[in-house]
Design a protein around this motif. Structure first.
Motif, PDB file in Angstrom:
ATOM      1  N   PRO A  16       0.826  -1.170   0.060  1.00 50.29           N
ATOM      2  CA  PRO A  16       0.055   0.065  -0.013  1.00 50.29           C
ATOM      3  C   PRO A  16       0.880   1.272  -0.114  1.00 50.29           C
ATOM      4  N   LYS A  17       0.431   2.204  -0.621  1.00 46.53           N
ATOM      5  CA  LYS A  17       1.105   3.711  -0.683  1.00 46.53           C
ATOM      6  C   LYS A  17       1.026   4.403   0.861  1.00 46.53           C
ATOM      7  N   TYR A  18       2.131   4.902   1.180  1.00 43.70           N
ATOM      8  CA  TYR A  18       1.833   5.567   2.357  1.00 43.70           C
ATOM      9  C   TYR A  18       2.499   7.088   2.444  1.00 43.70           C
ATOM     10  N   GLU A  19       1.651   8.224   2.686  1.00 43.99           N
ATOM     11  CA  GLU A  19       2.398   9.456   2.544  1.00 43.99           C
ATOM     12  C   GLU A  19       1.838   9.993   3.759  1.00 43.99           C
ATOM     13  N   LEU A  20       2.613  10.789   4.436  1.00 40.48           N
ATOM     14  CA  LEU A  20       2.144  11.531   5.651  1.00 40.48           C
ATOM     15  C   LEU A  20       1.483  12.624   5.203  1.00 40.48           C
ATOM     16  N   GLN A  21       0.254  13.270   5.985  1.00 45.39           N
ATOM     17  CA  GLN A  21      -0.581  14.209   5.673  1.00 45.39           C
ATOM     18  C   GLN A  21      -0.005  15.378   6.253  1.00 45.39           C
ATOM     19  N   GLU A  22      -0.241  16.489   5.700  1.00 47.10           N
ATOM     20  CA  GLU A  22       0.313  17.609   6.439  1.00 47.10           C
ATOM     21  C   GLU A  22      -0.090  17.971   7.837  1.00 47.10           C
ATOM     22  N   GLU A  23      -1.315  17.256   8.057  1.00 45.33           N
ATOM     23  CA  GLU A  23      -1.933  17.493   9.815  1.00 45.33           C
ATOM     24  C   GLU A  23      -1.098  16.642  10.414  1.00 45.33           C
ATOM     25  N   ASP A  24      -0.207  15.489   9.889  1.00 44.40           N
ATOM     26  CA  ASP A  24       0.319  14.738  10.943  1.00 44.40           C
ATOM     27  C   ASP A  24       1.580  15.214  11.128  1.00 44.40           C
ATOM     28  N   GLU A  29      -0.199   6.747  17.238  1.00 44.88           N
ATOM     29  CA  GLU A  29       0.297   5.590  17.596  1.00 44.88           C
ATOM     30  C   GLU A  29       0.193   4.342  16.919  1.00 44.88           C
ATOM     31  N   CYS A  30      -0.817   4.369  15.700  1.00 47.64           N
ATOM     32  CA  CYS A  30      -1.126   3.453  14.993  1.00 47.64           C
ATOM     33  C   CYS A  30      -1.371   3.869  13.497  1.00 47.64           C
ATOM     34  N   TYR A  31      -1.026   3.412  12.515  1.00 42.69           N
ATOM     35  CA  TYR A  31      -1.525   3.547  11.242  1.00 42.69           C
ATOM     36  C   TYR A  31      -2.038   2.056  10.416  1.00 42.69           C
ATOM     37  N   LEU A  32      -2.966   2.501   9.645  1.00 44.68           N
ATOM     38  CA  LEU A  32      -3.586   1.353   8.859  1.00 44.68           C
ATOM     39  C   LEU A  32      -3.574   1.895   7.538  1.00 44.68           C
ATOM     40  N   MET A  33      -2.999   0.764   6.713  1.00 51.19           N
ATOM     41  CA  MET A  33      -2.615   0.980   5.225  1.00 51.19           C
ATOM     42  C   MET A  33      -3.217  -0.098   4.270  1.00 51.19           C
ATOM     43  N   GLU A  34      -4.094   0.240   3.468  1.00 51.90           N
ATOM     44  CA  GLU A  34      -4.491  -0.752   2.605  1.00 51.90           C
ATOM     45  C   GLU A  34      -4.971  -0.096   1.175  1.00 51.90           C
ATOM     46  N   ASN A  35      -4.876  -1.068   0.134  1.00 54.71           N
ATOM     47  CA  ASN A  35      -5.036  -0.696  -1.377  1.00 54.71           C
ATOM     48  C   ASN A  35      -5.910  -1.588  -1.815  1.00 54.71           C
ATOM     49  N   SER A  36      -7.326  -1.359  -1.863  1.00 59.18           N
ATOM     50  CA  SER A  36      -8.158  -2.118  -2.270  1.00 59.18           C
ATOM     51  C   SER A  36      -8.146  -2.722  -3.831  1.00 59.18           C
ATOM     52  N   GLN A  37      -7.280  -1.470  -4.391  1.00 56.61           N
ATOM     53  CA  GLN A  37      -7.084  -1.821  -5.991  1.00 56.61           C
ATOM     54  C   GLN A  37      -6.331  -2.631  -6.408  1.00 56.61           C
ATOM     55  N   GLU A  38      -5.288  -2.649  -5.438  1.00 53.83           N
ATOM     56  CA  GLU A  38      -4.311  -3.954  -5.697  1.00 53.83           C
ATOM     57  C   GLU A  38      -4.175  -5.206  -5.147  1.00 53.83           C
ATOM     58  N   PRO A  39      -4.681  -6.310  -5.825  1.00 58.10           N
ATOM     59  CA  PRO A  39      -5.263  -7.368  -5.090  1.00 58.10           C
ATOM     60  C   PRO A  39      -4.155  -8.210  -4.282  1.00 58.10           C
ATOM     61  N   ASP A  40      -2.722  -7.987  -4.738  1.00 56.16           N
ATOM     62  CA  ASP A  40      -1.614  -8.590  -4.000  1.00 56.16           C
ATOM     63  C   ASP A  40      -1.229  -7.687  -2.927  1.00 56.16           C
ATOM     64  N   ALA A  41      -1.509  -6.516  -2.807  1.00 56.46           N
ATOM     65  CA  ALA A  41      -1.047  -5.656  -1.804  1.00 56.46           C
ATOM     66  C   ALA A  41      -1.444  -6.035  -0.312  1.00 56.46           C
ATOM     67  N   PRO A  42      -0.611  -6.352   0.531  1.00 57.51           N
ATOM     68  CA  PRO A  42      -1.234  -6.573   1.777  1.00 57.51           C
ATOM     69  C   PRO A  42      -1.814  -5.544   2.678  1.00 57.51           C
ATOM     70  N   THR A  43      -2.844  -5.668   3.788  1.00 60.17           N
ATOM     71  CA  THR A  43      -3.285  -4.765   4.642  1.00 60.17           C
ATOM     72  C   THR A  43      -2.096  -4.632   5.788  1.00 60.17           C
ATOM     73  N   VAL A  44      -1.730  -3.482   5.860  1.00 59.61           N
ATOM     74  CA  VAL A  44      -0.653  -3.336   6.855  1.00 59.61           C
ATOM     75  C   VAL A  44      -1.122  -2.370   8.105  1.00 59.61           C
ATOM     76  N   VAL A  45      -0.955  -2.821   9.317  1.00 57.10           N
ATOM     77  CA  VAL A  45      -1.128  -2.208  10.338  1.00 57.10           C
ATOM     78  C   VAL A  45       0.317  -1.873  10.978  1.00 57.10           C
ATOM     79  N   PHE A  46       0.551  -0.567  11.241  1.00 57.67           N
ATOM     80  CA  PHE A  46       2.120  -0.257  11.608  1.00 57.67           C
ATOM     81  C   PHE A  46       1.972   0.610  12.932  1.00 57.67           C
ATOM     82  N   PHE A  47       2.545   0.036  13.984  1.00 57.70           N
ATOM     83  CA  PHE A  47       2.563   0.742  15.294  1.00 57.70           C
ATOM     84  C   PHE A  47       3.900   1.242  15.320  1.00 57.70           C
ATOM     85  N   PRO A  48       4.291   2.491  15.252  1.00 57.50           N
ATOM     86  CA  PRO A  48       5.603   2.954  15.742  1.00 57.50           C
ATOM     87  C   PRO A  48       5.792   3.210  17.184  1.00 57.50           C
TER      88      PRO A  48
END
Length: 133
Positions: A16-24, A29-48
């Protein structure tokens, strides 16, 4: 996470693509990244490793008493942090604080974890329905 996304792009690995938003302006504590258009892309839960609301809360929605405030102080980025990548072992106290912080961050973001599971199951069902004709 940015480096992982860049590496995946260069290596043609679905991710999945990840871009920090200006408000970030500060990490979450947690980011959820998902690309429903890319069937092989994983759903990623990132806990920095973030010590944000844990400083004031001992459990989600449960504020620390004045006597408990010290327990919420976890030095993650300071020059004398016990969690630097060069450290190979932790003291028992440092380890316990890290476990409590990690547990708190997971419990505090359970809705994102459940959403990630729901998205992954939906994607799996959708892909299964598109099987060979």
């Amino acid at each position: 996470m940015k480096q992982t996304c860049e590496y995946s792009t260069v290596q043609n690995i679905p991710f999945p693509k990840y871009e920090l938003q200006e408000e970030d302006d500060k990490l979450k504590e947690c980011y959820l990244m998902e690309n429903s258009q890319e069937p092989d892309a994983p759903t990623v839960v990132f806990f920095p490793l973030i010590n944000d609301t844990f400083q004031k809360y001992k459990a989600p929605g449960v504020e620390r008493s004045p006597e408990e405030m010290e327990q919420g102080q976890v030095d993650i980025y300071g020059p004398k942090t016990p969690y630097a990548t060069k450290e190979l072992t932790y003291t028992e106290a440092a380890f316990d604080k890290l476990v409590k912080l990690s547990e708190y961050n997971i419990l505090n973001n359970k809705d994102k974890l459940l959403e990630a599971l729901r998205l992954a199951v939906e994607k799996k069902k959708r892909l299964k329905g598109q099987g060979p004709s």
